[in-house]
Design a protein around this motif. Sequence first.
Motif: not given
Length: 229
Positions: A42-64
């Motif tokens: 992501x190029x916005x603050x998606x990661x920061x939002x996730x972490x602020x709400x207690x979620x775990x973040x894993x980075x991946x290649x794009x593609x659901x």
Amino acid sequence: MGISIIIPVLNEEKYLGKLLKHIACASGPTNVVEVICVDGHSKDSTKEVALAHGAKIISSERGRAKQMNIGAKNAKGEILYFLHADTFPPANFDITIIQAVAQGHESGCFRMKFDTKNPVLRFFAWLSRINHTLCRGGDQSLFIKNSLFKKTKGFNEDYLIYEDSEFIQRLYQQTRFKVLQKSVITSARKYREKGWLKVQFHFAMIHLKNYRGAGPEELYNYYHKNILT
């Protein structure tokens, strides 16, 4: 039975915080063991939002498909629950899922409602109560036992679109797929942005192409030409 919620995300700062707050309010304190947001750079603050709400973040290649497979690989829960960032599950969804699994349903989904009063979209959402592959889609969310996910090898990463439907079609062949009576609420944002008639028509054509044997590349090319552009 603990639930791991897996959310593929890409530039979802607008919806993700609302969803994570909703998940905390709509589920009990012990049934959801983790919320994993798999970010496709992501190029916005998606990661920061996730972490602020207690979620775990894993980075991946794009593609659901890739993102959800990586999330599942790192999940601890006995049950995996795949959720889109703009889809809000019903109250006590965790208990409902656990009860369904306890009754022998290894995979399933909720019914769906759109956040719109558009009569045509409301009709298509109503069809989600029918237990047939033609009425399935990723916006309805998906629960599956972790062991079954591994057995079926998860999402087919060749599919850049239609990955949910392709996987669910395989699940119908192997399990007693359960459509739960409660409904998720899904954003109709794509319909508002592109036009509901245009999007619904082309999604129907993608379904038809798939049933006539089109492969993942042909489906994506059609989607890119008629919906993305």
